[in-house]
Motif scaffolding. Structure first.
Motif, mmCIF file in Angstrom:
data_model
loop_
_atom_site.group_PDB
_atom_site.id
_atom_site.type_symbol
_atom_site.label_atom_id
_atom_site.label_comp_id
_atom_site.label_asym_id
_atom_site.label_seq_id
_atom_site.Cartn_x
_atom_site.Cartn_y
_atom_site.Cartn_z
ATOM 1 N N ARG B 53 0.630 -1.093 0.266
ATOM 2 C CA ARG B 53 0.404 0.172 0.355
ATOM 3 C C ARG B 53 1.028 1.701 -0.402
ATOM 4 O O ARG B 53 2.282 1.171 1.051
ATOM 5 N N SER B 54 0.781 1.656 -0.696
ATOM 6 C CA SER B 54 1.380 2.992 -0.405
ATOM 7 C C SER B 54 1.499 4.080 0.720
ATOM 8 O O SER B 54 -0.329 4.211 1.253
ATOM 9 N N PRO B 55 1.877 5.042 1.468
ATOM 10 C CA PRO B 55 2.303 5.485 2.874
ATOM 11 C C PRO B 55 1.324 6.555 3.340
ATOM 12 O O PRO B 55 0.918 6.259 4.274
ATOM 13 N N ARG B 56 0.547 7.424 2.393
ATOM 14 C CA ARG B 56 -0.260 8.003 2.859
ATOM 15 C C ARG B 56 -1.513 7.634 2.522
ATOM 16 O O ARG B 56 -2.061 7.632 3.404
ATOM 17 N N THR B 57 -1.625 7.507 1.207
ATOM 18 C CA THR B 57 -3.566 7.302 0.988
ATOM 19 C C THR B 57 -3.594 5.392 0.448
ATOM 20 O O THR B 57 -4.806 5.245 0.359
ATOM 21 N N GLY B 58 -2.574 5.229 0.957
ATOM 22 C CA GLY B 58 -2.626 3.773 0.878
ATOM 23 C C GLY B 58 -3.666 3.302 0.078
ATOM 24 O O GLY B 58 -4.146 1.878 -0.177
ATOM 25 N N ARG B 59 -3.029 3.512 -1.014
ATOM 26 C CA ARG B 59 -3.556 2.958 -2.908
ATOM 27 C C ARG B 59 -2.829 1.383 -2.758
ATOM 28 O O ARG B 59 -1.620 1.323 -2.596
ATOM 29 N N PRO B 60 -3.165 0.501 -4.036
ATOM 30 C CA PRO B 60 -2.123 -0.379 -4.050
ATOM 31 C C PRO B 60 -1.503 -0.712 -4.998
ATOM 32 O O PRO B 60 -1.132 -0.120 -6.351
ATOM 33 N N ARG B 61 -0.339 -1.639 -4.415
ATOM 34 C CA ARG B 61 1.233 -1.107 -5.394
ATOM 35 C C ARG B 61 1.515 -2.890 -5.748
ATOM 36 O O ARG B 61 1.491 -3.731 -4.767
#
Ligand code: FES
Lengths: 473, 104
Positions: B53-61
């Motif tokens: 997850r991306s660190p600030r917005t929790g978008r999937p990676r």
């Protein structure tokens, strides 16, 4: 920690580096070739590991036989040491004409107990290649959006197709081999969207046709990919690109739009297409971080400046391949050969000098036909991610730039954190620079300048210094 | 069927040699791939597209660049954090934890 003197040290085991090693050996030099991966070939000849070696790998490759020949020659030559898994993390250049010290960790990528080594070469040839530049658009960070290079690496190196219904988008002839690889890995390619319009393509590729005749092998390579596309009825749309990707946890569809000559979307031309993956590459940028640490001069586009013998502005340092300009494999092979021969103190063959000049002209056409146009800055919305590592949006960077009037990329980076994540700005650097320069922030500092070229673990660094101390009497 | 997939050897025009299976554990679940595949290759060969997850917005990676440049694909291998899944070959019995699991 071992220290080792050598005559010619080559960094990068792709086409340019292999070609340089071969020429330096032919010139009688003793050569060390460092490659970060666990096989030679670079991205261009990325292939299956030895244990899965394919019987017909040539179906995914151009000049595959040449690769195998050169690889064998380098392995068999006692004057050549090929070091795989070699991650160069720093280069020191002592004053007073001493040999530079090239610090390397040898072992698996991101491992914790790699073996530190130091090479003291008389000459260095950088052949670290290029990486793709992907421009940001809403949804470009959704899983299922890949660089075209990722699709290639997974197809050639894993036999994994990134999706079943795939769109390939961006700019340049390097999109075409991606189509072939995807098809031969079992995917359906629903189309290729080329951002440049027919007019510009014609100007780049159809003017002065007699020059192109000299680049026969290039034309043959591209012609093969085109035939494959036609055969599989893959539509090719010029002047079109992906301006948004949609989906919750992964890509479900994309919006395509026609672009004007500046790459601004033409109103009323948008349409949605269903996909489960999209491969995007708008161009290439050189991987110059190591060349920059030794002080090589770069041009306004960030490419390393070299003379006719591939010499950089730094004595005994050469560059070959995509570092000096994006021109594809033929140019990389020619430049590698010239750099290798010169570093060994010999004269490069006249025919290869001629070949290089011909393929440089090809590189110029590439820029004329496919170079990135400023209209891309209208694709992202304020909430579109710019820096993937630190979740910084395009809007945040523009706001901070306007509000603080921050002069200089570095202070702005610290305020927004753009480019400070684990990738150190490798992915977003160019895009951030362009957005800032259009906000009136002109900064000569290039984001590729980094003191340490690859992440090294603290434990490994500590091990390096303590073993150095032990060695000192 | 949607998403990434490994081409079965019998359909593959490249005719890869059979290298034998490799089994890794990902957040407690056992996944199999082929010897010589990268960790990302094994995950994607099993249809997985994201594991961070991306660190600030929790978008999937998951994988983005595939060549070790973007650091989107990081995971923990045998207790060593921040390993690039696209660069590291899967070793038999590797224990992988993804950030997705440790965050929950
Ligand atoms: S996918 Fe970019 S570093 Fe692994």
């Amino acid at each position: 920690m071992s220290e080792k003197a050598c005559q010619v040290l080559i960094i990068g085991g792709g086409p340019a580096g292999m070609s340089a090693a071969r020429a330096a050996l032919a010139g009688g030099a003793q050569v060390v070739l460092l490659e970060a991966g666990d096989a030679l070939g670079g991205q261009f000849w990325r292939h299956l590991p030895e244990s899965r070696k394919g019987g017909e790998e040539q179906v995914l490759h151009h000049k595959w036989r040449h690769f195998n020949t050169v690889q064998r020659e380098l392995r068999d030559d006692p004057g050549c040491e090929v070091v795989l898994g070699a991650h160069v993390w720093a280069i020191e250049r002592p004053d007073g004409g001493q040999a530079p010290a090239v610090h390397v960790m040898v072992g698996p990528p991101d491992g914790a107990d790699r073996e530190p080594r130091t090479y003291l070469p008389q000459s260095i040839i950088f052949a670290t290649g290029g990486q793709e530049r992907t421009l940001p658009f809403p949804g470009w960070d959704l899983p299922g959006v890949y660089t075209a290079g990722a699709a290639q690496a997974l197809a050639k190196g894993e036999r994994v197709a990134v999706g079943q219904r795939v769109l390939v988008a961006g700019a340049g002839p390097f999109l075409l081999p991606v189509v072939t690889s995807l098809i031969r890995t079992g995917a359906t390619v629903i189309g290729v969207a080329e951002a440049s319009g027919w007019k510009r393509l014609a100007k780049g590729w159809l003017s002065r046709p007699w020059e192109l005749a000299a680049t026969r092998s290039k034309a043959g390579e591209l012609g093969g990919y085109l035939r494959e596309m036609v055969h599989h009825r893959v539509p090719y749309r010029a002047g079109t690109t992906v301006i948004a990707a949609h989906g919750e946890e992964s890509v479900e569809s994309v919006t395509l739009a026609r672009l004007d000559a500046d790459w601004k979307p033409v109103p009323g031309t948008q349409r949605r297409v269903e996909v489960d993956a999209v491969c995007v590459s708008h161009g290439f940028v050189p991987r110059t971080e190591l060349a920059l640490t030794v002080g090589c001069t770069v041009d306004a586009h960030g490419f390393v400046v070299v003379d006719d013998q591939q010499r950089t502005s730094v004595e005994n340092v050469f560059c070959a391949g995509e570092l000096t300009g994006i021109g594809g494999v033929d140019l990389a092979l020619a430049e590698g050969e010239i750099a290798g021969a010169t570093a060994a103190g010999t004269q490069p063959r006249a025919s290869v000098v001629k070949a290089r000049n011909v393929f440089r002209a090809f590189a110029e056409r590439l820029q004329t036909a496919h170079g990135i146009r400023p209209g891309w800055q209208t694709w992202p919305e304020p909430g579109t991610t710019l820096c993937r590592c630190e979740d910084v949006t395009v809007g945040e960077v523009r706001e901070v730039a306007a509000a603080t009037q921050a002069r200089g990329l570095r202070s702005l980076k610290l305020t927004t954190r753009a480019g400070l994540g684990p990738c150190q700005g490798r992915t977003c650097g160019r895009n951030t620079e362009e957005i800032l320069s259009s906000c009136g922030l002109l900064d000569p500092g290039r984001t590729a300048r980094r003191p340490i070229a690859i992440p090294v673990r603290l434990g490994e660094l500590a091990a390096t210094t303590s073993s150095q101390r032990e060695e000192t009497p | 069927m949607r998403g990434p997939r490994r081409l079965p050897a019998e359909q593959d025009p490249v005719r890869p040699k059979d290298s034998g299976p490799v089994t890794i554990t990902v957040d407690g679940e056992s996944l199999s791939g082929l010897q010589g595949q990268s960790i990302a290759g094994v995950l994607m060969g099993n249809g997985r597209q994201s594991w961070r997850r991306s660190p600030r917005t929790g978008r999937p990676r998951g994988v983005f660049c595939g060549i070790g440049v973007c650091f989107d694909c990081l995971l923990t291998v045998n207790d060593i954090p921040d390993v690039r899944a696209c660069q590291r070959r899967a070793g038999e019995g590797d224990v992988i934890t993804t950030q997705e699991a440790s965050d929950v």
